[in-house]
Design an enzyme around this catalytic site. Structure first.
Site, PDB file in Angstrom:
ATOM      1  N   ILE A 105       0.959  -1.182  -0.040  1.00  0.00           N
ATOM      2  CA  ILE A 105       0.079  -0.092  -0.087  1.00  0.00           C
ATOM      3  C   ILE A 105       0.936   1.299  -0.170  1.00  0.00           C
ATOM      4  O   ILE A 105       0.397   2.246  -0.067  1.00  0.00           O
ATOM      5  CB  ILE A 105      -1.134   0.164   1.255  1.00  0.00           C
ATOM      6  CG1 ILE A 105      -0.267  -0.093   2.538  1.00  0.00           C
ATOM      7  CG2 ILE A 105      -2.029  -0.963   1.004  1.00  0.00           C
ATOM      8  CD1 ILE A 105      -1.180  -0.027   3.848  1.00  0.00           C
ATOM      9  N   GLY A 106       2.122   1.173   0.187  1.00  0.00           N
ATOM     10  CA  GLY A 106       2.884   2.375   0.105  1.00  0.00           C
ATOM     11  C   GLY A 106       4.436   2.014  -0.042  1.00  0.00           C
ATOM     12  O   GLY A 106       4.865   0.678   0.256  1.00  0.00           O
ATOM     13  N   GLU A 107       5.490   2.949  -0.216  1.00  0.00           N
ATOM     14  CA  GLU A 107       6.795   2.698  -0.099  1.00  0.00           C
ATOM     15  C   GLU A 107       7.515   3.999   0.133  1.00  0.00           C
ATOM     16  O   GLU A 107       7.087   5.215  -0.438  1.00  0.00           O
ATOM     17  CB  GLU A 107       7.303   2.277  -1.546  1.00  0.00           C
ATOM     18  CG  GLU A 107       8.626   1.777  -1.604  1.00  0.00           C
ATOM     19  CD  GLU A 107       9.257   1.117  -2.825  1.00  0.00           C
ATOM     20  OE1 GLU A 107      10.224   0.643  -2.992  1.00  0.00           O
ATOM     21  OE2 GLU A 107       8.400   0.922  -3.872  1.00  0.00           O
ATOM     22  N   GLY A 108       8.477   4.019   0.908  1.00  0.00           N
ATOM     23  CA  GLY A 108       9.166   5.234   1.368  1.00  0.00           C
ATOM     24  C   GLY A 108      10.517   4.831   1.473  1.00  0.00           C
ATOM     25  O   GLY A 108      11.091   3.761   1.094  1.00  0.00           O
ATOM     26  N   PHE A 113      12.262   3.952   4.110  1.00  0.00           N
ATOM     27  CA  PHE A 113      12.487   3.115   5.167  1.00  0.00           C
ATOM     28  C   PHE A 113      12.283   1.671   4.421  1.00  0.00           C
ATOM     29  O   PHE A 113      12.964   0.703   4.415  1.00  0.00           O
ATOM     30  CB  PHE A 113      11.703   3.286   6.295  1.00  0.00           C
ATOM     31  CG  PHE A 113      11.780   2.147   7.282  1.00  0.00           C
ATOM     32  CD1 PHE A 113      12.379   2.067   8.379  1.00  0.00           C
ATOM     33  CD2 PHE A 113      10.980   0.945   7.102  1.00  0.00           C
ATOM     34  CE1 PHE A 113      12.687   0.938   9.268  1.00  0.00           C
ATOM     35  CE2 PHE A 113      11.102  -0.121   7.922  1.00  0.00           C
ATOM     36  CZ  PHE A 113      12.027  -0.096   9.174  1.00  0.00           C
ATOM     37  N   GLY A 114      11.129   1.614   3.609  1.00  0.00           N
ATOM     38  CA  GLY A 114      10.820   0.509   3.147  1.00  0.00           C
ATOM     39  C   GLY A 114       9.552   0.380   2.422  1.00  0.00           C
ATOM     40  O   GLY A 114       8.888   1.191   2.349  1.00  0.00           O
ATOM     41  N   VAL A 118       5.439  -0.797   2.603  1.00  0.00           N
ATOM     42  CA  VAL A 118       4.313  -0.880   3.395  1.00  0.00           C
ATOM     43  C   VAL A 118       3.184  -1.754   2.887  1.00  0.00           C
ATOM     44  O   VAL A 118       2.628  -1.758   1.661  1.00  0.00           O
ATOM     45  CB  VAL A 118       3.797   0.243   3.844  1.00  0.00           C
ATOM     46  CG1 VAL A 118       2.641   0.089   4.883  1.00  0.00           C
ATOM     47  CG2 VAL A 118       4.839   1.415   4.289  1.00  0.00           C
ATOM     48  N   LYS A 178       5.514  -2.765   7.870  1.00  0.00           N
ATOM     49  CA  LYS A 178       6.330  -1.710   7.117  1.00  0.00           C
ATOM     50  C   LYS A 178       8.042  -2.714   7.066  1.00  0.00           C
ATOM     51  O   LYS A 178       8.105  -2.835   8.352  1.00  0.00           O
ATOM     52  CB  LYS A 178       6.636  -0.319   7.692  1.00  0.00           C
ATOM     53  CG  LYS A 178       7.678   0.437   6.881  1.00  0.00           C
ATOM     54  CD  LYS A 178       7.442   2.070   7.296  1.00  0.00           C
ATOM     55  CE  LYS A 178       7.746   2.197   8.828  1.00  0.00           C
ATOM     56  NZ  LYS A 178       7.666   3.739   9.035  1.00  0.00           N
ATOM     57  N   ASP A 193      10.494  15.389   9.980  1.00  0.00           N
ATOM     58  CA  ASP A 193      10.268  15.080   8.778  1.00  0.00           C
ATOM     59  C   ASP A 193       8.679  15.278   8.458  1.00  0.00           C
ATOM     60  O   ASP A 193       8.021  14.389   7.662  1.00  0.00           O
ATOM     61  CB  ASP A 193      10.508  13.819   8.022  1.00  0.00           C
ATOM     62  CG  ASP A 193      10.761  13.422   6.869  1.00  0.00           C
ATOM     63  OD1 ASP A 193      10.858  14.537   6.188  1.00  0.00           O
ATOM     64  OD2 ASP A 193      10.620  12.472   6.528  1.00  0.00           O
TER      65      ASP A 193
END
Length: 377
Positions: free
Chosen positions: A91-94, A96-97, A99, A113, A210
């Site tokens: 459902i997501g990516e940032g 850190f890694g 999700v 995550k 952040d």
């Protein structure tokens, strides 16, 4: 790149501040309109047919104590829940890694995550830091940590799932609905409450470092929650200490220029980032718009020029079709520009920001009432 972006970022300032005697962060004052009252007014005023319905009331400082014990999930269980980290559940990516969405046996939906392997060593400190800070905080405007795994070559965080995407996605219109002005103001207040809690009411002061629109998650009721504490730091704890010295972390466009220049981090660094976020919420623009003409690329400079010329309505997101009282806009932009003052001593504390936004919200409700009377007369 940071230096080029920020040396000339803020030519701003010096509007007179309001003194906030009430403390709506802690308790509801009798002369404030509730969210339900404001919603009942605004729903009767013609606006965009795509306007998002307003959020329900949320005045308390923190959420009700959780009845759920911390999750003790094994790595094997997490692998099973995510179907071996299936792309279909991502459902997501940032930074850190990635999700993933997962549903527990009791029906609860959580976010998992998983740290990127290529950043495994470098992210060790961020991972441990995020766990240490999130374990000790609970507030309705902050994403809650439910559990974690630090085993072998896997580092995984398990948090509450916030189901309605990021604020940035909504500002980009990716969810098909346009956030109305009232909704944007409510989101700004939510974030201000969350940061006030971190700065003043957590066990130790916490600086997020952040604060940005992609780190603000919205639930189905459009309540905002601050997420991603990987860069967060415990702030000064001694009475005579106002700052800590640390390497610069954050996202270009949101970073406090004084922190960028000196490596001295304070809670006022979050205030600067919040001011940039507030401008983003109102204008729909990213802090740095690389595809625009030179005079419009740095949003805070472009917006301040409009503000100085008395053209505050030109700053608003063009997707907003509502007519907003110019006095209300001046007040909210005054808050934003004080938050992004070049020197931290000229910035308000988040508690004052939250109080002032509550007053603006009250005044906005009055303008809606007057509009309703005029509409019915």
């Amino acid at each position: 790149m940071f230096t080029l972006c920020f040396e000339s970022l803020c030519p701003c300032f010096g509007s007179k501040r309001e003194d906030g005697s009430e403390d709506p962060v802690l308790a509801r004052h009798s002369n404030y309109y509730s969210s339900s009252e404001l919603r009942s007014i605004s729903d009767r005023i013609p606006a965009s047919p795509l306007r998002v319905p307003a959020s329900p009331s949320r005045f308390s400082l923190s959420s009700s104590p959780s009845r759920n014990e911390p999750l003790n999930l094994s790595l094997e269980h997490v692998v099973k829940l995510t179907h071996n980290f299936s792309p279909n559940l991502m459902i997501g990516e940032g930074y850190f890694g990635k999700v993933y969405r997962a549903e527990l046996r009791d029906g609860r939906v959580v976010a998992i995550k998983r740290a990127k392997k290529e950043h495994f060593v470098s992210l060790r400190a961020e991972f441990s830091n995020e766990i240490a800070l999130l374990k000790n905080i609970e507030h309705r405007s902050l994403v809650k940590l439910l559990g974690y795994i630090d085993k072998g070559n896997e580092r995984i965080l398990i948090t509450e799932h916030v189901s309605n995407g990021t604020l940035r996605e909504h500002l980009d219109g990716l969810h098909g609905l346009v956030l109305g002005f009232n909704q944007r103001l409510e989101i700004a207040i939510d974030v201000a409450h969350g940061l006030t809690y971190l700065h003043l009411y957590a066990e130790k002061p916490i600086i997020h470092r952040d604060v940005k629109s992609s780190n603000i998650l919205l639930n189905e009721g459009f309540k905002a929650k601050v997420a991603d504490f990987g860069f967060a730091r415990a702030g000064p704890t001694e009475p005579e200490q106002s700052q800590i010295e640390t390497d610069v972390r954050g996202t270009a466009g949101y970073i406090d220029p004084e922190y960028l220049r000196t490596n001295h981090l304070t809670i006022k660094s979050d205030v600067f980032s919040y001011g940039i976020l507030l401008l983003e919420i109102l204008s729909g623009r990213r802090p740095i718009e690389v595809r625009r003409d030179a005079g419009e690329r740095i949003t805070v400079r472009w917006a301040f020029a409009k503000y100085n010329r008395g053209k505050v309505k030109d700053i608003l997101d063009p997707m907003l079709t509502e007519e907003v009282n110019e006095d209300i806009l001046n007040k909210i932009f005054d808050v934003a520009f004080q938050c992004v003052a070049p020197t931290r001593n000229d910035r308000p504390h988040m508690k004052e920001v939250a109080e002032r936004l509550w007053k603006i919200r009250r005044d906005y409700a009055k303008t809606l009432r007057r509009a309703e009377v005029a509409l019915n007369s």
